[in-house]
Design an enzyme around this catalytic site. Structure first.
Site, short mmCIF file in Angstrom:
data_model
loop_
_atom_site.label_atom_id
_atom_site.label_comp_id
_atom_site.label_asym_id
_atom_site.label_seq_id
_atom_site.Cartn_x
_atom_site.Cartn_y
_atom_site.Cartn_z
N PRO A 1 24.31 46.19 -99.08
CA PRO A 1 22.90 45.92 -99.25
C PRO A 1 22.53 44.45 -99.39
O PRO A 1 22.87 43.81 -100.37
CB PRO A 1 22.56 46.67 -100.55
CG PRO A 1 23.88 46.90 -101.22
CD PRO A 1 24.97 46.34 -100.38
N GLU A 2 21.79 43.97 -98.44
CA GLU A 2 21.07 42.72 -98.61
C GLU A 2 19.61 43.11 -98.72
O GLU A 2 19.29 44.29 -98.81
CB GLU A 2 21.36 41.77 -97.44
CG GLU A 2 22.86 41.42 -97.36
CD GLU A 2 23.20 40.40 -96.28
OE1 GLU A 2 22.38 39.53 -96.02
OE2 GLU A 2 24.28 40.51 -95.69
N ARG B 1 32.72 50.79 -105.08
CA ARG B 1 33.29 49.63 -105.78
C ARG B 1 32.71 49.41 -107.17
O ARG B 1 33.22 48.60 -107.92
CB ARG B 1 33.13 48.38 -104.92
CG ARG B 1 34.00 48.42 -103.69
CD ARG B 1 33.79 47.23 -102.80
NE ARG B 1 34.38 46.02 -103.35
CZ ARG B 1 34.34 44.84 -102.74
NH1 ARG B 1 33.73 44.73 -101.58
NH2 ARG B 1 34.89 43.80 -103.29
N HIS C 1 32.53 59.11 -106.17
CA HIS C 1 31.85 57.81 -106.21
C HIS C 1 30.37 57.93 -106.53
O HIS C 1 29.62 56.97 -106.37
CB HIS C 1 32.04 57.08 -104.88
CG HIS C 1 33.47 56.87 -104.53
ND1 HIS C 1 34.37 56.26 -105.40
CD2 HIS C 1 34.19 57.18 -103.43
CE1 HIS C 1 35.56 56.22 -104.83
NE2 HIS C 1 35.48 56.76 -103.64
N ARG D 1 19.47 20.21 -104.17
CA ARG D 1 20.78 20.85 -104.19
C ARG D 1 21.77 20.10 -103.31
O ARG D 1 21.48 19.78 -102.16
CB ARG D 1 20.66 22.31 -103.72
CG ARG D 1 19.68 23.13 -104.54
CD ARG D 1 20.18 23.27 -105.97
NE ARG D 1 21.42 23.99 -105.98
CZ ARG D 1 21.50 25.32 -105.99
NH1 ARG D 1 20.39 26.03 -106.01
NH2 ARG D 1 22.66 25.92 -105.99
#
Length: 291
Positions: free
Chosen positions: A2-3, A127, A109, A171
């Site tokens: 998932p993004e 995970r 899961h 940055r």
DNA sequence: AGTTAAACCTGGTTGC
DNA sequence: TGCAACCAGGTTTAAC
């Protein structure tokens, strides 16, 4: 998996069906990234409001009763009248949500079930980097703590090319790492960061503060079009992303550089490269993407 | 202060 | 076939 596009696709899939649903009970599987933060009994009896998204987090607001329906009583495990709270969800690296009308027994899961009168919202996450966290509100801990460092949404109109450039100027880290950090702009994960940088013709190792104003504008546009395209296609599916209906997205076939090391660049034909940055693989074209 | 590693987990793929 | 090594969509936390 998932993004931002996948999370948004998920949100769109569950928001309608869950709006106004009543929570019957909840079930936990193995531990996720953080503890839920309340007994599962606490979740029973609430009504779900409008599911929203912030970055890659989903927020399920819970209120004690439907608008005009007074609560019969605030017994143990039942929401007190007038109170509110919510669940902050993150899908981590491998999580996905399904809304099941008749949920089968949870698999190995399936680590969280929110059983409602409209079906079971089930989190499957092999995970277990994902999380479900109880919070009284978005603006109070623990939710506010988790969201505190998030930058603006990529489609926020306040994020102008000038504002984006100004943020990048502060940055010194490689632009790829800055995009992944999510404090300049949220939503880009490893796939879309690679794709946006390719589309903008910017080398992933270029220091963020060395990006000129026009190039920053180009990168922001590339990021937006990349995310929008993925949204249109229902999210990316490099491996196993499925939306709440179990359908897979179609973005994978669109990736120009991600996962294509050693294959020819679609623009110039030279072989694409892979290099590790910030502990993540960057895929890029050394010809088309300039420092 | 700001940037970079380590950590959290499981499963699939690759290579010897 | 077996097994070790490596890889994977993320983000917090601790360490330079």
């Amino acid at each position: 998996m998932p993004e931002l596009p996948e999370v948004e696709v998920t949100r769109r899939g569950i928001a309608g069906p869950l709006r106004g649903a009543r929570v019957l009970y909840a079930r936990l599987g193995k531990p996720l990234r953080w503890p839920l933060g309340c007994p599962t009994e606490t979740l029973a009896g609430w009504h779900i409001g409008e599911v929203s998204r912030r970055g890659k987090y989903l927020w399920l607001p819970l209120s004690s009763a439907a608008a005009s329906e007074p609560s019969a009583g605030a017994g143990a495990g039942t929401a007190a009248n007038g109170t509110q709270g919510g669940l902050l969800l993150h899908l981590g690296m491998s999580g996905s949500l399904a809304l099941l009308r008749d949920a089968p027994a949870p698999g190995p899961h399936d680590h969280f079930d929110l059983v409602t009168d409209r079906g079971t919202l089930r989190l499957n996450d092999p995970r277990r980097f994902g999380a479900v966290v109880w919070s009284l509100a978005l603006h109070t801990p623990p939710a506010s703590t988790l969201l505190r460092h998030l930058g603006p949404e990529p489609f926020d109109p306040l994020l102008t090319p000038e504002a984006f450039h100004a943020r990048l100027q502060q940055r010194r880290a490689p632009i790829k790492a800055v995009l992944l950090a999510g404090d300049v702009v949220v939503g880009a994960g490893n796939i879309y960061a690679c794709e946006a940088l390719f589309q903008a013709g910017i080398h992933p190792a270029l220091r963020a503060d060395r990006i000129s104003r026009p190039r920053a504008a180009r990168l922001l546009a590339a990021l937006r079009s990349t995310l929008a395209r993925a949204l249109d296609l229902g999210g990316s599916t490099l491996r196993d992303f499925t939306d709440v209906h179990g359908a897979s997205g179609a973005y994978q076939a669109e990736a120009a550089v991600y996962g294509r090391a050693g294959q020819p660049c679609l623009r110039c034909g030279s072989l694409l490269r892979r290099r590790v940055q910030a502990q993540r693989s960057s895929y890029f074209c050394a010809i088309c993407q300039r420092r």
